[in-house]
Scaffold this active site. Structure first.
Site, PDB file in Angstrom:
ATOM      1  N   ARG A 139     -35.159  17.789 -17.406  1.00 27.57           N
ATOM      2  CA  ARG A 139     -35.956  18.605 -18.317  1.00 27.57           C
ATOM      3  C   ARG A 139     -37.151  17.865 -18.895  1.00 27.57           C
ATOM      4  O   ARG A 139     -38.027  18.459 -19.516  1.00 27.57           O
ATOM      5  CB  ARG A 139     -35.087  19.110 -19.471  1.00 27.57           C
ATOM      6  CG  ARG A 139     -34.034  20.087 -19.038  1.00 27.57           C
ATOM      7  CD  ARG A 139     -33.346  20.655 -20.247  1.00 27.57           C
ATOM      8  NE  ARG A 139     -34.222  21.571 -20.953  1.00 27.57           N
ATOM      9  CZ  ARG A 139     -34.183  22.884 -20.824  1.00 27.57           C
ATOM     10  NH1 ARG A 139     -33.308  23.434 -20.020  1.00 27.57           N
ATOM     11  NH2 ARG A 139     -35.004  23.651 -21.507  1.00 27.57           N
ATOM     12  N   LYS A 176     -44.644  22.597  -2.593  1.00 27.42           N
ATOM     13  CA  LYS A 176     -43.592  21.571  -2.476  1.00 27.42           C
ATOM     14  C   LYS A 176     -44.217  20.204  -2.211  1.00 27.42           C
ATOM     15  O   LYS A 176     -43.843  19.209  -2.808  1.00 27.42           O
ATOM     16  CB  LYS A 176     -42.608  21.885  -1.344  1.00 27.42           C
ATOM     17  CG  LYS A 176     -41.598  22.958  -1.562  1.00 27.42           C
ATOM     18  CD  LYS A 176     -40.578  22.691  -2.632  1.00 27.42           C
ATOM     19  CE  LYS A 176     -41.031  23.080  -3.990  1.00 27.42           C
ATOM     20  NZ  LYS A 176     -40.914  24.395  -4.482  1.00 27.42           N
ATOM     21  N   TRP A 213     -40.947  16.047 -22.757  1.00 27.56           N
ATOM     22  CA  TRP A 213     -42.033  16.372 -21.836  1.00 27.56           C
ATOM     23  C   TRP A 213     -43.221  16.619 -22.761  1.00 27.56           C
ATOM     24  O   TRP A 213     -43.230  17.568 -23.539  1.00 27.56           O
ATOM     25  CB  TRP A 213     -41.688  17.616 -21.022  1.00 27.56           C
ATOM     26  CG  TRP A 213     -42.741  17.965 -20.023  1.00 27.56           C
ATOM     27  CD1 TRP A 213     -42.894  17.414 -18.790  1.00 27.56           C
ATOM     28  CD2 TRP A 213     -43.792  18.925 -20.170  1.00 27.56           C
ATOM     29  NE1 TRP A 213     -43.982  17.963 -18.158  1.00 27.56           N
ATOM     30  CE2 TRP A 213     -44.561  18.890 -18.973  1.00 27.56           C
ATOM     31  CE3 TRP A 213     -44.186  19.790 -21.179  1.00 27.56           C
ATOM     32  CZ2 TRP A 213     -45.673  19.696 -18.778  1.00 27.56           C
ATOM     33  CZ3 TRP A 213     -45.298  20.593 -20.979  1.00 27.56           C
ATOM     34  CH2 TRP A 213     -46.023  20.547 -19.783  1.00 27.56           C
ATOM     35  N   GLU A 236     -46.070  18.796  -5.317  1.00 32.50           N
ATOM     36  CA  GLU A 236     -45.165  18.387  -6.388  1.00 32.50           C
ATOM     37  C   GLU A 236     -44.511  17.048  -6.129  1.00 32.50           C
ATOM     38  O   GLU A 236     -44.438  16.208  -7.019  1.00 32.50           O
ATOM     39  CB  GLU A 236     -44.012  19.395  -6.489  1.00 32.50           C
ATOM     40  CG  GLU A 236     -44.251  20.570  -7.316  1.00 32.50           C
ATOM     41  CD  GLU A 236     -43.037  21.464  -7.267  1.00 32.50           C
ATOM     42  OE1 GLU A 236     -42.348  21.566  -8.268  1.00 32.50           O
ATOM     43  OE2 GLU A 236     -42.758  22.055  -6.199  1.00 32.50           O
ATOM     44  N   ASN A 238     -37.673  21.116 -29.118  1.00 29.76           N
ATOM     45  CA  ASN A 238     -38.275  21.575 -27.867  1.00 29.76           C
ATOM     46  C   ASN A 238     -39.070  22.823 -28.209  1.00 29.76           C
ATOM     47  O   ASN A 238     -38.544  23.740 -28.824  1.00 29.76           O
ATOM     48  CB  ASN A 238     -37.153  21.899 -26.866  1.00 29.76           C
ATOM     49  CG  ASN A 238     -37.674  22.589 -25.616  1.00 29.76           C
ATOM     50  OD1 ASN A 238     -38.850  22.482 -25.281  1.00 29.76           O
ATOM     51  ND2 ASN A 238     -36.795  23.301 -24.927  1.00 29.76           N
ATOM     52  N   GLY A 239     -40.346  22.864 -27.834  1.00 29.40           N
ATOM     53  CA  GLY A 239     -41.176  24.025 -28.158  1.00 29.40           C
ATOM     54  C   GLY A 239     -42.506  23.551 -28.706  1.00 29.40           C
ATOM     55  O   GLY A 239     -42.860  22.387 -28.571  1.00 29.40           O
ATOM     56  N   LYS A 280     -38.321  20.474 -15.376  1.00 28.93           N
ATOM     57  CA  LYS A 280     -37.680  21.736 -15.007  1.00 28.93           C
ATOM     58  C   LYS A 280     -37.674  22.652 -16.228  1.00 28.93           C
ATOM     59  O   LYS A 280     -37.621  22.171 -17.352  1.00 28.93           O
ATOM     60  CB  LYS A 280     -36.248  21.414 -14.579  1.00 28.93           C
ATOM     61  CG  LYS A 280     -35.577  22.471 -13.779  1.00 28.93           C
ATOM     62  CD  LYS A 280     -35.628  22.162 -12.320  1.00 28.93           C
ATOM     63  CE  LYS A 280     -35.004  23.236 -11.483  1.00 28.93           C
ATOM     64  NZ  LYS A 280     -35.725  23.375 -10.228  1.00 28.93           N
ATOM     65  N   HIS A 318     -63.332  32.255   5.934  1.00 30.32           N
ATOM     66  CA  HIS A 318     -64.172  32.628   4.791  1.00 30.32           C
ATOM     67  C   HIS A 318     -64.450  31.440   3.879  1.00 30.32           C
ATOM     68  O   HIS A 318     -64.903  31.615   2.755  1.00 30.32           O
ATOM     69  CB  HIS A 318     -63.511  33.765   4.004  1.00 30.32           C
ATOM     70  CG  HIS A 318     -63.330  35.004   4.819  1.00 30.32           C
ATOM     71  ND1 HIS A 318     -64.399  35.763   5.263  1.00 30.32           N
ATOM     72  CD2 HIS A 318     -62.217  35.595   5.327  1.00 30.32           C
ATOM     73  CE1 HIS A 318     -63.941  36.784   5.982  1.00 30.32           C
ATOM     74  NE2 HIS A 318     -62.617  36.694   6.034  1.00 30.32           N
ATOM     75  N   GLU A 329     -45.991  28.217  -0.759  1.00 36.60           N
ATOM     76  CA  GLU A 329     -44.801  27.525  -1.253  1.00 36.60           C
ATOM     77  C   GLU A 329     -44.671  26.154  -0.578  1.00 36.60           C
ATOM     78  O   GLU A 329     -44.321  25.164  -1.220  1.00 36.60           O
ATOM     79  CB  GLU A 329     -43.552  28.397  -1.024  1.00 36.60           C
ATOM     80  CG  GLU A 329     -42.215  27.749  -1.330  1.00 36.60           C
ATOM     81  CD  GLU A 329     -42.051  27.259  -2.775  1.00 36.60           C
ATOM     82  OE1 GLU A 329     -42.892  27.576  -3.627  1.00 36.60           O
ATOM     83  OE2 GLU A 329     -41.082  26.528  -3.030  1.00 36.60           O
ATOM     84  N   CYS A 361     -38.445  19.471 -22.126  1.00 36.32           N
ATOM     85  CA  CYS A 361     -37.829  18.783 -23.251  1.00 36.32           C
ATOM     86  C   CYS A 361     -36.341  19.139 -23.253  1.00 36.32           C
ATOM     87  O   CYS A 361     -35.978  20.299 -23.129  1.00 36.32           O
ATOM     88  CB  CYS A 361     -38.420  19.125 -24.608  1.00 36.32           C
ATOM     89  SG  CYS A 361     -40.016  18.376 -24.902  1.00 36.32           S
TER      90      CYS A 361
END
Ligand code: F6R
Length: 606
Positions: A27, A483, A70, A486, A96-97, A601, A502, A479, A2
């Site tokens: 954001r 990537k 968001w 995402e 935001n929150g 983000k 395994h 990682e 947000c």
């Protein structure tokens, strides 16, 4: 997560707010909205949709508030988009929150006759302010009283149709930065939309409120105590938050990586002595020398950086290390005995899960250190000391250059702590010299972008992807998979190569490709065996190999090369082709690389 932006000054607010929203778009992009002169325009989607919705609508006024959402409570819809208003359309709020007690407040307010237009938790803020105004409070008092009623987190801005020259901002757990312009003030979730207007800012602390007019600002705590806060100067230039000719921020940020390493190590190495000089740790150097155990906390990419750090610190500084995701840390009963240090890693410096872990560690009296990219962010301020990454602003939602800088900072920390202990000068010199050599090696990898683009085109239609690695590149594999997930929405999994047998090996068939990080290091032979196991099941393999290694060409379907380096630093090079591969797959699939669906983000909610 947000984005909030507000302006009060002597110019027309609407164009300034729209430009600010564009700079903040990473954001959140579920919906967008603004309010100027008591009129709101909102739309589903991001800034472009809001611009289209605005059309020729004239929103006249010299102050206003704006928001990018968001979604947490309530789907992305126009009704749920901010700003939210009171019943009489006098008071407007962007938030935001998360307001945790919003259900109970909403029921109370509804019983008192308030009618709600959205499903959001944020709308109760506008209604609470309205209720206190109706009871006789002025705007400022009403905002403070409303904030005392709520439980949860907020970074917010409030405007009122009857007081058009005033904006009120407040913070509890979600960042708020106030820009100090000439005859203008700005409020934002981070400095990026402010930079075009001023580099002078002040950061609100939790529990603080700022009342802003064009010419004046006042900061006080919720109990009314006046706060005087130093104005800080942002180092970033406005060009750092622009694409500068690149198609996407993600590509620009990957291409910046050689510079990023230089910036992270600048002035921090004494190669002749094999030492690192970390000014941000000076104040705690003595305590660091006594640290017996390190708990590293981070989320997502920062967590994977921490896992690489674990191997570095244990091998070269001889300190036991555990790494944990922030979202789990404080929900068990973490035991931080004397001599334990918490190391928090965060690009944004605002990640709520990481921040809460730091607070828990502080409650237990542990030393807390940060590896943080965003100067002045909450984590940077709340940790006892730290290392700034100096990677510059990262705008692409998928973290790339920040990861490189986190690994580089971890190598510097290893050198620092190692030399405080038993690391020899010779080993220190080797690490220092190899760090200095990395930018050129990385440039060399980036020159292969066309080959990686071609590779991505060959694999873009795969539905699943496995990434395997061992030891230092165990976390690199995760990682790489993160990537790809995402930015391409493909199913991708990271796996320790030794763990394949395994369970995960069962998934492998001719349609399930694997990216295998098989550098010529201490686990090379083991990696070769793991690749054989996959090939025996007809799984296609892309191998990431050390330059000069001709032995993988027969084994793997495709081979990508990176220059040799020290094993502990190899993830810094190995991850780059994985980042470019994910980028080009996303482009080839026609997706929004910089703004992947459902993400944003700076994750400021838990
Ligand atoms: C992945 C990504 C996220 C972040 C995570 C932590 O590309 O961007 O996984 O790494 O949300 O964010 P910071 O580092 O800001 O704490």
């Amino acid at each position: 997560m947000c984005g909030i932006f507000a302006y009060v000054g002597e110019e027309q607010a609407a164009p300034i707010l729209m430009e600010g929203l564009s700079a903040l778009e990473y954001r959140g992009y579920d919906s967008a909205g603004l309010c100027v002169g008591g009129r709101c325009v909102r739309s589903v989607g991001a800034v472009e949709q809001l611009r289209a919705r605005l059309g020729d609508t004239m929103l006249a006024g010299k102050s206003g508030i704006a928001h990018l959402r968001w979604a947490t409570h309530g789907e992305p819809s126009e009704q749920n988009a901010h700003p939210h208003a009171d019943c009489g359309q006098h008071v407007f709020v962007v938030h935001n929150g998360i307001i945790e007690n919003f259900r109970e407040l909403r029921e109370k307010l509804a019983a008192a006759g308030h009618r709600f237009a959205s499903e959001t938790d944020s709308e109760v803020l506008a209604r609470l302010i309205e209720a206190h105004r109706r009871a006789g409070a002025d705007l400022e008092q009403a905002v403070c009283l409303a904030l005392k009623d709520v439980r949860g987190t907020y970074g917010l801005a409030v405007s009122c149709a009857e007081e058009p020259g005033t904006i009120i901002a407040a913070r509890m757990g979600a960042p708020i930065v106030v820009g100090m312009g000439e005859r203008a003030h700005f409020v934002a979730s981070d400095p990026s939309p402010i930079l075009a207007h001023t580099k002078h800012v002040l950061y609100l602390e939790d529990g603080e409120v700022a009342v802003l007019t064009a010419k004046a600002h006042r900061v006080f705590s919720l109990d009314g105590t006046k706060v005087s806060r130093d104005v800080e100067t942002i180092e970033w230039g406005v060009e750092q938050i622009q694409k500068s000719g690149f198609d996407h921020f993600m590509l620009k940020e990957i291409m910046e990586e050689p510079d990023v390493i230089e910036n992270t190590i600048r002035g921090r190495l004494i190669p002749g002595q094999g030492r690192a000089k970390l000014g941000g740790l000076d104040s705690v150097a003595e305590r660091l020398a006594k640290v017996k155990r390190i708990v590293v906390v981070g989320c997502g990419t920062a967590f994977y950086a921490g896992q690489v750090g674990e191997y570095m610190l244990e091998e070269f500084a001889g300190i036991p290390v555990e790494v944990e995701v922030g979202s789990e840390f404080r929900y068990r009963t973490p035991i931080l005995e004397e001599g334990t240090m918490l190391l928090a890693i965060s690009q944004s410096g605002e990640t709520a899960d990481t921040l809460e872990a730091i607070r828990e560690a502080k409650r237990q009296g542990a030393l807390t250190i940060g590896i943080v990219n965003t100067v002045g962010s909450t984590i940077a301020r709340e940790t006892d000391a730290g290392i700034y990454n100096h990677a510059g602003p990262e705008i692409g939602v998928a973290s790339t250059k920040a990861f490189i800088s986190q690994l580089t900072a971890l190598a510097l920390l290893t050198l620092f702590l190692g030399r405080q202990r038993t690391m020899s000068e010779a080993v220190g010199k080797r690490i220092a010299n190899e760090l200095l050599a990395l930018p050129l090696k990385l440039e060399h990898i980036l020159l292969q972008h066309d080959e990686l683009c071609a590779l991505a085109l060959r694999y873009k239609d795969a539905r699943d992807f496995l990434y395997i690695g061992r030891k230092y590149n165990y976390a690199t594999a995760f990682e790489g998979a993160l990537k790809l997930k995402e930015v391409s929405y493909l199913h991708a999994e990271g796996c320790g190569a030794g763990e394949m047998k395994h369970g995960p090996l069962a998934m492998i068939d001719k349609n399930f490709p694997t990216f295998a990080i098989a550098l010529q290091d201490s686990v090379y032979e083991k990696m070769r065996s793991n690749i054989q196991e996959i090939k025996a099941r007809r799984g296609p393999v892309v191998a990431l190999a050390t330059e000069g290694d001709t032995g993988l060409a027969d084994l793997a379907d495709d081979v990508v090369f990176v220059p040799p380096t020290l094993e502990m630093l190899s993830p810094i090079l190995a991850v780059v082709p994985l980042q470019l591969f994910a980028y080009y797959i996303s482009v080839a699939r026609g997706l929004n690389v910089d703004r992947p669906r459902n993400l944003a983000k700076s994750v400021t909610v838990e």
